[in-house]
Design a protein around this motif. Structure first.
Motif, PDB file in Angstrom:
ATOM      1  N   VAL A 298      11.856   1.073  -4.008  1.00  0.00           N
ATOM      2  CA  VAL A 298      10.787   2.157  -3.921  1.00  0.00           C
ATOM      3  C   VAL A 298       9.468   1.573  -3.083  1.00  0.00           C
ATOM      4  O   VAL A 298       8.534   2.444  -2.549  1.00  0.00           O
ATOM      5  CB  VAL A 298      10.508   2.730  -5.003  1.00  0.00           C
ATOM      6  N   SER A 299       8.954   0.601  -3.566  1.00  0.00           N
ATOM      7  CA  SER A 299       7.591  -0.023  -3.318  1.00  0.00           C
ATOM      8  C   SER A 299       8.052  -1.148  -2.121  1.00  0.00           C
ATOM      9  O   SER A 299       7.124  -1.774  -1.722  1.00  0.00           O
ATOM     10  CB  SER A 299       6.977  -0.792  -4.258  1.00  0.00           C
ATOM     11  N   GLY A 300       9.276  -1.121  -1.551  1.00  0.00           N
ATOM     12  CA  GLY A 300       9.340  -1.977  -0.236  1.00  0.00           C
ATOM     13  C   GLY A 300       9.206  -3.514  -0.948  1.00  0.00           C
ATOM     14  O   GLY A 300       9.187  -4.456  -0.162  1.00  0.00           O
ATOM     15  N   GLY A 301       9.648  -3.612  -2.167  1.00  0.00           N
ATOM     16  CA  GLY A 301       9.747  -4.871  -2.613  1.00  0.00           C
ATOM     17  C   GLY A 301       8.467  -5.705  -3.018  1.00  0.00           C
ATOM     18  O   GLY A 301       8.311  -6.899  -3.472  1.00  0.00           O
ATOM     19  N   GLU A 304       2.446  -5.226  -5.566  1.00  0.00           N
ATOM     20  CA  GLU A 304       1.203  -4.531  -5.324  1.00  0.00           C
ATOM     21  C   GLU A 304       1.231  -3.219  -5.003  1.00  0.00           C
ATOM     22  O   GLU A 304       0.358  -2.401  -5.555  1.00  0.00           O
ATOM     23  CB  GLU A 304       0.316  -5.447  -4.086  1.00  0.00           C
ATOM     24  N   LYS A 305       2.090  -2.798  -4.149  1.00  0.00           N
ATOM     25  CA  LYS A 305       2.586  -1.456  -3.914  1.00  0.00           C
ATOM     26  C   LYS A 305       3.202  -0.694  -5.092  1.00  0.00           C
ATOM     27  O   LYS A 305       2.459   0.620  -5.037  1.00  0.00           O
ATOM     28  CB  LYS A 305       3.228  -1.252  -2.589  1.00  0.00           C
ATOM     29  N   ALA A 306       3.833  -1.233  -6.001  1.00  0.00           N
ATOM     30  CA  ALA A 306       4.262  -0.523  -7.144  1.00  0.00           C
ATOM     31  C   ALA A 306       3.189  -0.097  -7.965  1.00  0.00           C
ATOM     32  O   ALA A 306       3.266   0.854  -8.450  1.00  0.00           O
ATOM     33  CB  ALA A 306       5.014  -1.415  -7.539  1.00  0.00           C
ATOM     34  N   HIS A 307       2.203  -0.983  -8.136  1.00  0.00           N
ATOM     35  CA  HIS A 307       1.166  -0.676  -8.988  1.00  0.00           C
ATOM     36  C   HIS A 307       0.148   0.626  -8.227  1.00  0.00           C
ATOM     37  O   HIS A 307      -0.527   1.353  -9.068  1.00  0.00           O
ATOM     38  CB  HIS A 307       0.035  -1.878  -8.921  1.00  0.00           C
TER      39      HIS A 307
END
Length: 401
Positions: A298-301, A304-307
Motif C-alpha cells: 500500500v505504501s510502496g514498501g 515513511e510513506k506508511a506513516h
C-alpha cells in the motif's frame, strides 16, 4: 383524491473524506455502499411535523360530512451507491457517483374518521363504505403496503475537486482550501403519473443534490505530526445548487381514475422549477487512534510513506444548513400550481451527520470501512421533508507505484 407522491432526502452527492480531501496522483478509490432511509413527515412553515399527505374530507352532495380520509405514509428505501474517484494530480481528483434504487416500501396507513350521522344508513359512513363508493367509480382500493423491488438508476453525478494553491501562512498553519464542481446526468426517472403510490429517482425527487453544484471548502488541521497526519480537523463548506426545470406527464386516470386524473385540467404535461439551494456545512474530524504502521504494498514498501497514510479510526460529525428557494409549478391550472407550490415554498433543512471510519491502509490492507447516520429531526426545518438515513460501506484504495 390526491395521489401519494413522495420526495425523499437520502442520496449523498459525490463524497470525499473531509471537506478538502483529494487523492494522490494515480490513486483510485472504489466505494460501494448500502443506504437505508425512512421518511414519515414533512415540515410546515411553522416547523411543525405534518403528514406527507393532506387529509381528505368528504361531504354529502349539499349535505353534511361523510367522514375524513387520512393517510400517514411511511416510506422506506434501499439504495446501492457505487462511487469511483481518481487522482489526476496531487491537487485534482475526479469522480462519478452511481446511485441505484434497489427497493422501495411505502406503508400508506389509511384511516377514516366518521362524519355526521346518516339517516339513510342509520349510522355514519365507514371506511368500507368509502371504498365501496370508490370501487363503484372504477377506483381500485389503495394497498396498505406497496413494495417495488425493481432496480432503478438515479441521476449519475460527475464531480471534480481541486485543491487550491496555498499561501505560505496557509502551509504554516495546516490550512487548505478547495473548489468542487458536481454535474448530474439526467439518468433518473420521474414518478409514474398513473400509479397511486410512486417515487421518482431524479435528484429533485430524491432531494439529494442539485443538477449543478459549486462548492468552496476549507480545512484546518490541529495536532499535526511530522508525517502530516492530524488528530483534529475543523472543516467548512459553502455551496450553491442549481436545479433545472423538469417536465412531468399529467395523469389520465388509466389505473386510478379518482386519484390520477389531473391531465384533464393541468394539461398533458406540466413543468416544475424546484428552486435552487444555498447551503453551508461545518464539520469536525477526530482521530482517537492512529493504529500500528508497517511498510507494505500500500505504501510502496516505504515505512515513511506508511506513516503518512490515514489513521485507523476517525470519528466525524457535521451540520449542514440548506436554504431552499421557492418552487414554481407551471400548468394549465393556476389553482393546482399554487396547491403544490405552497408545500415547497422557500424553506430550510438542518442536517446532522455522524460517521465512523476504520482504515486498514496502515496495516497494508487497501480497505476502509465506514458507517454513518444522518438526521433532519434534531432541528426542525421548514417546507422540507426530513429523512433519517443509515449508510454503510467499504472503500478500496489502489495506487500503482
Amino acid at each position: 383524491m390526491r395521489r401519494l407522491f413522495f420526495l425523499v432526502t437520502l442520496v449523498p452527492a459525490l463524497a470525499f473524506a473531509m471537506e478538502t480531501q483529494v487523492l494522490p496522483q494515480g490513486a483510485i478509490m472504489l466505494d460501494v455502499g448500502y443506504l437505508r432511509t425512512s421518511l414519515d413527515k414533512q415540515w410546515s412553515g411553522e416547523r411543525k411535523p405534518l403528514a406527507l399527505i393532506d387529509e381528505l374530507p368528504r361531504y354529502e352532495p349539499g349535505g353534511g360530512l361523510q367522514g375524513i380520509l387520512r393517510a400517514r405514509p411511511v416510506a422506506e428505501f434501499d439504495f446501492l451507491l457505487v462511487q469511483a474517484l481518481y487522482g489526476v494530480t496531487d491537487s485534482l481528483s475526479v469522480g462519478v457517483n452511481v446511485p441505484i434504487l434497489m427497493r422501495s416500501t411505502i406503508s400508506t396507513n389509511l384511516s377514516w374518521q366518521p362524519g355526521d350521522y346518516q339517516p339513510q344508513l342509520g349510522r355514519s359512513y365507514s371506511l368500507e363504505d368509502f371504498w365501496s363508493w370508490a370501487e363503484s367509480m372504477g377506483q381500485p382500493r389503495v394497498a396498505d403496503r406497496a413494495v417495488d423491488s425493481r432496480f432503478r438508476l438515479a441521476d449519475i453525478v460527475l464531480g471534480a475537486k481541486y485543491l487550491l494553491p496555498r499561501f505560505e501562512w496557509m502551509k504554516a498553519n495546516a490550512f487548505r482550501w478547495s473548489a468542487q464542481l458536481n454535474v448530474a446526468l439526467p439518468t433518473g426517472t420521474n414518478a409514474d403519473p398513473e400509479e397511486a403510490v410512486s417515487v421518482g429517482t431524479n435528484l429533485w425527487e430524491l432531494h439529494a443534490a442539485g443538477d449543478v453544484e459549486l462548492h468552496l471548502a476549507a480545512d484546518k488541521h490541529f495536532f499535526v505530526d511530522e508525517h502530516g497526519v492530524y488528530r483534529l480537523n475543523i472543516g467548512a463548506d459553502v455551496f450553491y445548487a442549481f436545479f433545472r426545470p423538469r417536465q412531468y406527464q399529467g395523469g389520465r386516470g388509466l389505473k386510478n381514475p379518482l386519484l390520477n386524473n389531473n391531465a384533464f385540467y393541468v394539461g398533458d404535461t406540466y413543468w416544475i422549477d424546484p428552486g435552487d439551494w444555498l447551503a453551508g456545512t461545518l464539520s469536525i474530524d477526530v482521530v482517537p487512534f492512529l493504529g500500528p504502521t508497517r511498510a507494505s504494498i500500500v505504501s510502496g514498501g516505504s515505512l515513511e510513506k506508511a506513516h503518512a497514510l490515514p489513521p485507523m479510526l476517525t470519528l466525524s460529525a457535521s451540520y449542514t444548513y440548506v436554504g431552499t428557494f421557492q418552487s414554481d409549478w407551471q400548468s394549465a391550472s393556476k389553482l393546482w400550481d399554487w396547491d403544490r407550490e405552497k408545500l415547497w415554498q422557500a424553506g430550510e433543512k438542518n442536517v446532522f451527520r455522524f460517521t465512523g471510519t476504520i482504515s486498514l491502509l496502515r496495516l497494508g490492507v487497501p480497505l476502509q470501512l465506514y458507517a454513518s447516520y444522518r438526521s433532519q429531526d434534531i432541528i426542525p426545518g421548514r417546507y422540507t421533508r426530513p429523512a433519517n438515513v443509515f449508510t454503510g460501506g467499504v472503500r478500496a484504495v489502489m495506487k500503482f507505484w
